[in-house]
Design a protein around this motif. Structure first.
Motif, PDB file in Angstrom:
ATOM      1  N   SER A 158      12.650   0.372  -8.559  1.00  0.00           N
ATOM      2  CA  SER A 158      11.291  -0.097  -8.233  1.00  0.00           C
ATOM      3  C   SER A 158      10.932  -1.353  -9.026  1.00  0.00           C
ATOM      4  N   TRP A 159      11.236  -1.335 -10.340  1.00  0.00           N
ATOM      5  CA  TRP A 159      11.007  -2.561 -11.121  1.00  0.00           C
ATOM      6  C   TRP A 159      11.850  -3.705 -10.566  1.00  0.00           C
ATOM      7  N   HIS A 160      13.050  -3.364 -10.161  1.00  0.00           N
ATOM      8  CA  HIS A 160      13.961  -4.366  -9.597  1.00  0.00           C
ATOM      9  C   HIS A 160      13.328  -4.999  -8.355  1.00  0.00           C
ATOM     10  N   LEU A 161      12.730  -4.180  -7.514  1.00  0.00           N
ATOM     11  CA  LEU A 161      12.069  -4.694  -6.308  1.00  0.00           C
ATOM     12  C   LEU A 161      10.865  -5.559  -6.675  1.00  0.00           C
ATOM     13  N   VAL A 162      10.070  -5.075  -7.615  1.00  0.00           N
ATOM     14  CA  VAL A 162       8.891  -5.837  -8.042  1.00  0.00           C
ATOM     15  C   VAL A 162       9.317  -7.220  -8.535  1.00  0.00           C
ATOM     16  N   GLN A 163      10.380  -7.250  -9.310  1.00  0.00           N
ATOM     17  CA  GLN A 163      10.837  -8.542  -9.835  1.00  0.00           C
ATOM     18  C   GLN A 163      11.359  -9.445  -8.717  1.00  0.00           C
ATOM     19  N   ALA A 164      12.022  -8.845  -7.747  1.00  0.00           N
ATOM     20  CA  ALA A 164      12.507  -9.639  -6.609  1.00  0.00           C
ATOM     21  C   ALA A 164      11.336 -10.191  -5.796  1.00  0.00           C
ATOM     22  N   LEU A 165      10.365  -9.337  -5.508  1.00  0.00           N
ATOM     23  CA  LEU A 165       9.196  -9.766  -4.733  1.00  0.00           C
ATOM     24  C   LEU A 165       8.476 -10.905  -5.444  1.00  0.00           C
ATOM     25  N   ASN A 166       8.388 -10.752  -6.748  1.00  0.00           N
ATOM     26  CA  ASN A 166       7.658 -11.747  -7.535  1.00  0.00           C
ATOM     27  C   ASN A 166       8.226 -13.156  -7.383  1.00  0.00           C
TER      28      ASN A 166
ATOM     29  N   CYS B  66       9.504 -12.987  11.406  1.00  0.00           N
ATOM     30  CA  CYS B  66      10.610 -12.128  10.962  1.00  0.00           C
ATOM     31  C   CYS B  66       9.962 -10.912  10.330  1.00  0.00           C
ATOM     32  N   GLU B  67      10.205  -9.753  10.904  1.00  0.00           N
ATOM     33  CA  GLU B  67       9.769  -8.529  10.221  1.00  0.00           C
ATOM     34  C   GLU B  67      10.969  -7.979   9.476  1.00  0.00           C
ATOM     35  N   ILE B  68      10.760  -7.742   8.198  1.00  0.00           N
ATOM     36  CA  ILE B  68      11.887  -7.455   7.309  1.00  0.00           C
ATOM     37  C   ILE B  68      11.606  -6.235   6.454  1.00  0.00           C
ATOM     38  N   GLU B  69      12.630  -5.497   6.169  1.00  0.00           N
ATOM     39  CA  GLU B  69      12.543  -4.508   5.093  1.00  0.00           C
ATOM     40  C   GLU B  69      13.429  -4.970   3.948  1.00  0.00           C
ATOM     41  N   LEU B  70      12.852  -5.010   2.758  1.00  0.00           N
ATOM     42  CA  LEU B  70      13.630  -5.252   1.545  1.00  0.00           C
ATOM     43  C   LEU B  70      13.783  -3.908   0.855  1.00  0.00           C
ATOM     44  N   VAL B  71      15.014  -3.457   0.710  1.00  0.00           N
ATOM     45  CA  VAL B  71      15.263  -2.145   0.123  1.00  0.00           C
ATOM     46  C   VAL B  71      16.034  -2.304  -1.181  1.00  0.00           C
ATOM     47  N   SER B  72      15.420  -1.855  -2.250  1.00  0.00           N
ATOM     48  CA  SER B  72      16.101  -1.809  -3.540  1.00  0.00           C
ATOM     49  C   SER B  72      16.498  -0.368  -3.798  1.00  0.00           C
ATOM     50  N   SER B  73      17.765  -0.129  -4.054  1.00  0.00           N
ATOM     51  CA  SER B  73      18.202   1.256  -4.247  1.00  0.00           C
ATOM     52  C   SER B  73      19.272   1.342  -5.323  1.00  0.00           C
ATOM     53  N   GLY B  74      19.293   2.482  -6.000  1.00  0.00           N
ATOM     54  CA  GLY B  74      20.326   2.734  -6.998  1.00  0.00           C
ATOM     55  C   GLY B  74      21.711   2.674  -6.386  1.00  0.00           C
TER      56      GLY B  74
ATOM     57  N   ARG C  93      14.756   4.505  -4.858  1.00  0.00           N
ATOM     58  CA  ARG C  93      14.666   3.573  -3.745  1.00  0.00           C
ATOM     59  C   ARG C  93      13.223   3.096  -3.616  1.00  0.00           C
ATOM     60  N   ALA C  94      13.056   1.818  -3.365  1.00  0.00           N
ATOM     61  CA  ALA C  94      11.720   1.289  -3.108  1.00  0.00           C
ATOM     62  C   ALA C  94      11.847   0.238  -2.014  1.00  0.00           C
ATOM     63  N   VAL C  95      10.849   0.195  -1.165  1.00  0.00           N
ATOM     64  CA  VAL C  95      10.925  -0.647   0.028  1.00  0.00           C
ATOM     65  C   VAL C  95       9.685  -1.538   0.115  1.00  0.00           C
ATOM     66  N   ALA C  96       9.904  -2.794   0.432  1.00  0.00           N
ATOM     67  CA  ALA C  96       8.790  -3.672   0.785  1.00  0.00           C
ATOM     68  C   ALA C  96       8.958  -4.069   2.241  1.00  0.00           C
ATOM     69  N   LYS C  97       7.911  -3.879   3.017  1.00  0.00           N
ATOM     70  CA  LYS C  97       7.895  -4.345   4.405  1.00  0.00           C
ATOM     71  C   LYS C  97       7.219  -5.713   4.394  1.00  0.00           C
ATOM     72  N   ILE C  98       7.956  -6.669   4.868  1.00  0.00           N
ATOM     73  CA  ILE C  98       7.516  -8.070   4.763  1.00  0.00           C
ATOM     74  C   ILE C  98       7.458  -8.656   6.158  1.00  0.00           C
ATOM     75  N   ASP C  99       6.451  -9.476   6.430  1.00  0.00           N
ATOM     76  CA  ASP C  99       6.605 -10.324   7.605  1.00  0.00           C
ATOM     77  C   ASP C  99       6.462 -11.780   7.207  1.00  0.00           C
ATOM     78  N   MET C 100       7.288 -12.584   7.816  1.00  0.00           N
ATOM     79  CA  MET C 100       7.218 -14.030   7.622  1.00  0.00           C
ATOM     80  C   MET C 100       6.821 -14.619   8.967  1.00  0.00           C
ATOM     81  N   ARG C 101       5.782 -15.439   8.986  1.00  0.00           N
ATOM     82  CA  ARG C 101       5.372 -16.111  10.233  1.00  0.00           C
ATOM     83  C   ARG C 101       5.948 -17.523  10.214  1.00  0.00           C
ATOM     84  N   LEU C 102       6.526 -17.895  11.309  1.00  0.00           N
ATOM     85  CA  LEU C 102       7.223 -19.180  11.386  1.00  0.00           C
ATOM     86  C   LEU C 102       6.500 -20.122  12.335  1.00  0.00           C
ATOM     87  N   VAL C 103       6.487 -21.384  11.967  1.00  0.00           N
ATOM     88  CA  VAL C 103       5.930 -22.387  12.872  1.00  0.00           C
ATOM     89  C   VAL C 103       7.084 -23.268  13.350  1.00  0.00           C
TER      90      VAL C 103
END
Lengths: 512, 512
Positions: A276-284, A245-253, A375-385
């Motif tokens: 941005s802090w909101h995104l960091v906390q979510a990622l964490n 799954c290639e994902i964008e997580l977008v935190s925005s005002g 706005r801050a964005v994390a590009k995430i990939d999840m590899r699935l088995v």
């Protein structure tokens, strides 16, 4: 994107330093085979004998194709790329060619009825990855022939190895049949897409199209033409691939209802919340304290453990490929949790992941700029088995974020697909191994690629076919500048273009 | 960078919607003053009368200066920018001009001895922010005169308002003295730097230079020429500014000894640690669970609370400036902790912050790219209030990270300086207020800018001088495309170039 290319990329890195004794390729077998006469072997010899004669036109076909890059992310050369794919397929002998419309870029379908007993499906991608010409030492659309010391003559251009080079080698194999007047030992159907580099978002629409599905269903398997060799001649064969799954997580005002709706001066952070802090906390919350293990509830619920046979493959791989050279290759000093080589490889082949591909927020240039980004964005990939699915995994991720107070963060899957798995004891797979052996290489079979390609569209229901990316030959630089594919090999262990073509001829006979 | 410009930027945003009745600017006073004869007032009238006559050459001086951008981040036009600064100063009447070398870009020092009782220091920056010409509607180095509907004629170019426009207005004031044959009522020393836009990293070397310090020490105050008006004519005067640390936090496989030393395929995250997750976890420790309050131990230790007088200023500001228009202006629906306007403004003016300016890691382009990045960077700014210092705050941050297990993360302060504070009851400050009043504007005084400029080099020991950025006139777009400074105002509440020049003439008399 990921897919076959990533797949190749990963495996390539892995086996570059494999013990070469196990995987040595001797004199190209088509030169030897050419001496054999009569029957199927005689046919094959005649076909193989054609290959060197068509060398120049086989190069030109690839150069012309490279000159027309279809890039979905840039909406470049559509529908021209699909039309050109039809033209190439027609020249190779395919009939009943059709553009298959999707909600995105169109696919191409065609048939080659050789009157044979079995039918093989061939998966092509006609699109290529974006490129920045300034970063290249040779113009990326010219497909120039360039000398690479120690390697030989390569063709350099975007798509040279990912995936036009190997695909062209397959088309050249068909051209060799045509020129020698010999019938293909197996019928073919072609399923091509033009969005592989953005994660094949509409490939399912192509496969399930009523003009496509009934023809793919009875096939004996699906081949993705690939350049599977390493510079040392080694070959790994992967009996599947992780999903992604290639994902964008977008935190925005805007969505949050807190923080600013546009970038404002950073001094205001004193009284305005920061997306941005909101995104960091979510990622964490997405990984455990170890900074690695996915912490999304239920993430491991559907993980099917490796079978004993699969574990055996991994341990054989671990025993064959030296850990130290791989560590050097990646610039890695320690594996996760300081595990040993075997344990770490078992983890690699069996475990799903959550990875940060990219972080983008606010000012990203040199030095600083005093902004409070909206706005801050994390590009995430999840590899699935197996038996994870994109749908279930995305739902778990969304539920988790909402539960943790991050329901405002936009979660967009920009691309992805389920894991794919093929039985290495299937006749299809055995034909792959046989065709490599004919060319002098004993491949190393692994349970799956830790990378991904959308093979599950073939390997899962309703088709449930064996599928994989294989072929001799060598190339590198997928997604990168100076991408190239080997044409004339100076290294007897590695096949150039003619050897790659020969491997597809061998495969067509072996799979028939 | 931050600095005076940020300072202006923030205040500008804040007061744009201030009640205009409190701050209305009437007919430019120099037109009225021109009628007064005899003595100091007669001198002033003669000087003011010169301003309109020199209008064209005052515009040309600014255009020529804009054509020579010194940009420290790009090492562009050094030492030319400093030499040009010397030339401009010499033309304005400064003598004893010297290039002041530093470990970075050079400063410029000069004196203007008018035989007056007092000496005023003037702080100039001769550098400008980077720019991307393609983003501009007018070539950024041409300084074209452009019509802005509702506003008037502006000069558009990099540095137009930050800070060459206001500085040129100050030079033009000196030119008016020269042309009218009148003596300056106050002696001047000029202290100019060329690294303001990268955070004034070597400005301390300029101020403490033995060719500079003895001349600045006896000054009555330090003026940073500024365009302090808003489009509605309002003016806020800040009795100081927060300090700042601009920082890069870099998490990398190289330093960590875990994870890769270069970007590798994301599938390998299964067995290789991620410097990006490591950074996320480190960032997560910097703020409390509320996603806002700095969590670095001891961060608030040296925070000096607002005095009653300062609180009164803030409450007056809160009563004058409508909350709703400011919220709309920023696109903010809620303040931090859902506080009311007064409480939130008290927080803004009194509290230090830790802000994420930018996040940069791995693949940052459109869509995704399946990499495990070897490096991830957070650009952070921390705003400091008295009596915090950059040194102490950085030490606390470093200790905290090390204590939390993130000692490998590189912490680089790319720029920054201590807070600066001036007594609003000082004669210098009263002269500022008086010069604004002369031009018909009653400024709103606030305890400090929530933004930053390196004024502490003047306001702290050993100099301990009053210092601030002031001046009439209007401009916007600092650091952004289409930066401009108002030349001919169509709005009677806002001063154009001539009014800006007049405000400096008024100030020089008022401060003397």
């Amino acid at each position: 994107m990921s897919d076959s290319n990533d797949n190749a990329w990963t495996r390539r890195d892995f086996v570059q330093s494999a013990v070469s004794g196990a995987v040595l390729v001797a004199t190209p077998s088509f030169l030897r085979a050419a001496g054999v006469g009569g029957g199927a072997d005689g046919d094959k010899a005649a076909v193989l004998a054609q290959i060197p004669k068509q060398h120049a036109e086989n190069i030109k076909r690839l150069q012309d194709w490279i000159a027309l890059p279809s890039i979905a992310a840039e909406n470049r050369n559509y529908p021209q790329g699909a039309e050109y794919m039809m033209k190439l397929a027609a020249e190779a002998g395919f009939t009943d060619l059709k553009i298959i419309p999707t909600s995105g870029k169109p696919g191409v379908f065609g048939r080659l009825d050789a009157g044979a007993k079995h039918t093989l499906a061939v998966y092509f991608m006609y699109d290529v990855k974006q490129f920045v010409p300034e970063e290249w030492s040779s113009p990326p659309l010219e497909g120039r022939l360039v000398e690479k010391p120690g390697l030989g003559t390569v063709i350099m251009g975007r798509g040279a190895v990912n995936q036009k080079g190997p695909e062209n080698a397959f088309l050249a194999a068909l051209a060799a049949f045509k020129a020698s007047g010999k019938k293909l030992p197996v019928n073919l159907v072609l399923v091509a897409e033009g969005e592989e580099e953005i994660g094949s978002p509409h490939f399912g629409e192509i496969v399930s199209n009523p003009d496509v599905l009934p023809y793919v269903k009875p096939c004996i398997g699906v081949l993705l033409p690939n350049a599977s060799q390493e510079q040392d001649g080694s070959v790994t064969v992967e009996a599947g691939a992780k999903g992604i799954c290639e994902i964008e997580l977008v935190s925005s005002g805007e969505k949050w209802g807190r923080g600013p709706k546009k970038d404002i001066h950073s001094s205001l952070e004193a009284q305005v919340d920061s997306p941005s802090w909101h995104l960091v906390q979510a990622l964490n919350t997405l990984v455990e304290k170890d900074g690695h293990t996915p912490a999304v509830p239920g993430f491991f619920e559907k993980v099917r453990p490796l079978s004993d046979a699969q574990k055996k493959m991994v341990l054989e791989f671990a025993a064959t490929v030296p850990e130290a050279t791989i560590k050097t290759k990646y610039g890695v000093e320690r594996w996760v949790k300081d595990e040993d080589w075997q344990t770490s490889l078992l983890r690699l082949y069996s475990q799903p992941t959550i990875n940060i591909e990219g972080l983008v927020g606010g000012y990203t240039g040199p030095g600083g700029k005093t902004v409070l980004p909206h706005r801050a964005v994390a590009k995430i990939d999840m590899r699935l088995v197996p038996d994870m699915t994109t749908e279930d995994t995305m739902e778990k991720l969304r539920n988790h974020l909402a539960h943790q107070g991050f329901g405002d963060i936009e979660v967009t899957m920009t691309g992805g697909y389920n894991p794919t798995q093929t039985d290495p004891d299937s006749p299809f797979f055995k034909a792959v191994v046989a065709s490599f052996s004919r060319l002098g290489a004993k491949p190393l079979v692994v349970p799956r690629s830790p990378g991904s390609w959308p093979g599950y569209r073939f390997t899962d229901a309703p088709l449930s076919l064996p599928a994989g990316g294989f072929g001799m030959g060598y190339g590198t630089g997928a997604h990168a500048p100076d991408e190239h594919f080997l044409i004339e090999s100076k290294n007897p262990k590695v096949q150039g273009l003619d050897g790659a073509i020969a491997s597809f001829v061998e495969f067509l006979y072996a799979v028939a």
